[in-house]
Motif scaffolding. Structure first.
Motif, PDB file in Angstrom:
ATOM      1  N   PRO A 241      46.091  41.873  32.054  1.00  0.00           N
ATOM      2  CA  PRO A 241      47.367  41.155  31.900  1.00  0.00           C
ATOM      3  C   PRO A 241      48.277  41.339  33.118  1.00  0.00           C
ATOM      4  O   PRO A 241      48.971  40.401  33.526  1.00  0.00           O
ATOM      5  CB  PRO A 241      47.984  41.789  30.648  1.00  0.00           C
ATOM      6  N   LYS A 242      48.250  42.528  33.702  1.00  0.00           N
ATOM      7  CA  LYS A 242      49.081  42.793  34.880  1.00  0.00           C
ATOM      8  C   LYS A 242      48.650  41.914  36.052  1.00  0.00           C
ATOM      9  O   LYS A 242      49.490  41.323  36.750  1.00  0.00           O
ATOM     10  CB  LYS A 242      48.972  44.268  35.262  1.00  0.00           C
ATOM     11  N   ARG A 243      47.344  41.817  36.266  1.00  0.00           N
ATOM     12  CA  ARG A 243      46.835  40.978  37.350  1.00  0.00           C
ATOM     13  C   ARG A 243      47.129  39.514  37.087  1.00  0.00           C
ATOM     14  O   ARG A 243      47.496  38.761  38.004  1.00  0.00           O
ATOM     15  CB  ARG A 243      45.328  41.200  37.489  1.00  0.00           C
ATOM     16  N   TYR A 244      46.993  39.118  35.839  1.00  0.00           N
ATOM     17  CA  TYR A 244      47.306  37.737  35.452  1.00  0.00           C
ATOM     18  C   TYR A 244      48.759  37.407  35.782  1.00  0.00           C
ATOM     19  O   TYR A 244      49.063  36.358  36.340  1.00  0.00           O
ATOM     20  CB  TYR A 244      47.044  37.566  33.953  1.00  0.00           C
ATOM     21  N   ARG A 245      49.636  38.330  35.465  1.00  0.00           N
ATOM     22  CA  ARG A 245      51.063  38.128  35.737  1.00  0.00           C
ATOM     23  C   ARG A 245      51.327  38.039  37.240  1.00  0.00           C
ATOM     24  O   ARG A 245      52.125  37.215  37.695  1.00  0.00           O
ATOM     25  CB  ARG A 245      51.861  39.269  35.115  1.00  0.00           C
ATOM     26  N   GLN A 246      50.646  38.858  38.026  1.00  0.00           N
ATOM     27  CA  GLN A 246      50.810  38.816  39.485  1.00  0.00           C
ATOM     28  C   GLN A 246      50.364  37.466  40.049  1.00  0.00           C
ATOM     29  O   GLN A 246      51.029  36.897  40.928  1.00  0.00           O
ATOM     30  CB  GLN A 246      50.002  39.944  40.130  1.00  0.00           C
TER      31      GLN A 246
END
Length: 260
Positions: A241-246
């Motif tokens: 999810p963190k990478r998706y948000r980035q």
């Protein structure tokens, strides 16, 4: 004995669900909108100017498709024949049943002298009119697509804790039969369907709330914890999810799977 037990006039919001329950008395629910109801083991689709008659101790629920009004009364009656009339019915062209209910509502709101006795008398009159109106009629056609009824419930409540056995019971099937029919009809198992709905909701939250904690989004979407959410998110989308948000922030988000 004829006696009014309760009378309410209220508004149901869109997708409002009334969970399974029963009463010790008769209940008549008059609809001004559309949706679905289960009375006992039978499923019906209601619309404007239809009404449900539910006999004592019969479990029932409702799912409203759109915001609408509803008028419902509970009453006791010893009229023979009334106990066999559970189902969904359509009011006549003169709106006879609605007229009686609105008169009862008016009497209840004004609370004139001896209004309680008057309401009990009107409850007795309602029982007679019901026998005259539907005593020789069959209920409206039952809804045969029980899976669609359950799917609508899942779409509305996917963020809440839902057990698959409870859904199977709601559909009127055994656990194994329900899972088989659901996957056959919708292409995924019921639990997987819920997870995909939760993941799609979480993805939208990541886009709409860039500063919200991942753990908060996970719980809000219906996951047990953020560890479960992150694991499933990465499996379905190939990234955390963190990478998706980035990637969302950078505008380089690749096409992902997981949509229904």
């Amino acid at each position: 004995m004829n006696k009014l037990d309760f009378l309410f006039f209220s508004k149901r919001r869109e997708h409002h669900y009334i969970p399974p329950h029963f009463h010790e008395c008769y209940e008549l629910v008059y609809y001004y909108g559309s949706g679905e109801t289960r009375i006992g083991k039978e499923f019906y689709s209601f619309r404007e100017h239809t009404f449900a008659l539910v006999t004592p101790f019969v479990e029932h629920d409702e799912l409203h498709a759109a915001e609408s009004d509803v008028l419902f009364v509970g009453f006791f009656s010893d009229r023979e024949g009334l106990a066999n009339l559970s189902g969904l019915y359509e009011d006549d062209e003169k709106r006879s049943i609605e007229t009686i209910l609105l008169r009862m509502k008016d009497e209840f709101m004004q609370q004139r002298e001896d209004f309680s006795d008057m309401l009990n008398l009107m409850a007795g009159g309602l029982a007679i009119h019901l026998l005259r109106h539907i005593g020789t009629k069959k209920p409206l056609k039952q809804q045969t697509d029980r899976m669609q009824y359950v799917l609508n419930y899942m779409d509305e409540h996917f963020r809440q804790k839902i057990s698959i056995p409870a859904l199977a019971d709601l559909a009127g099937y055994s656990y194994g039969r329900f899972r088989h029919l659901f996957k056959e009809k919708y292409g995924v198992a019921p639990l997987q369907y819920l997870y995909i709905k939760r993941l799609n909701y979480a993805k939208s939250s990541l886009l709409l709330h860039p500063d919200k904690l991942v753990s908060e989004i996970a719980l809000d979407a219906g996951f047990v914890n953020d560890a479960q959410f992150c694991s499933m998110f990465k499996r379905e989308n190939g990234m955390s999810p963190k990478r998706y948000r980035q990637l969302v922030k950078s505008g380089n988000l690749p096409e992902t799977k997981g949509n229904l």
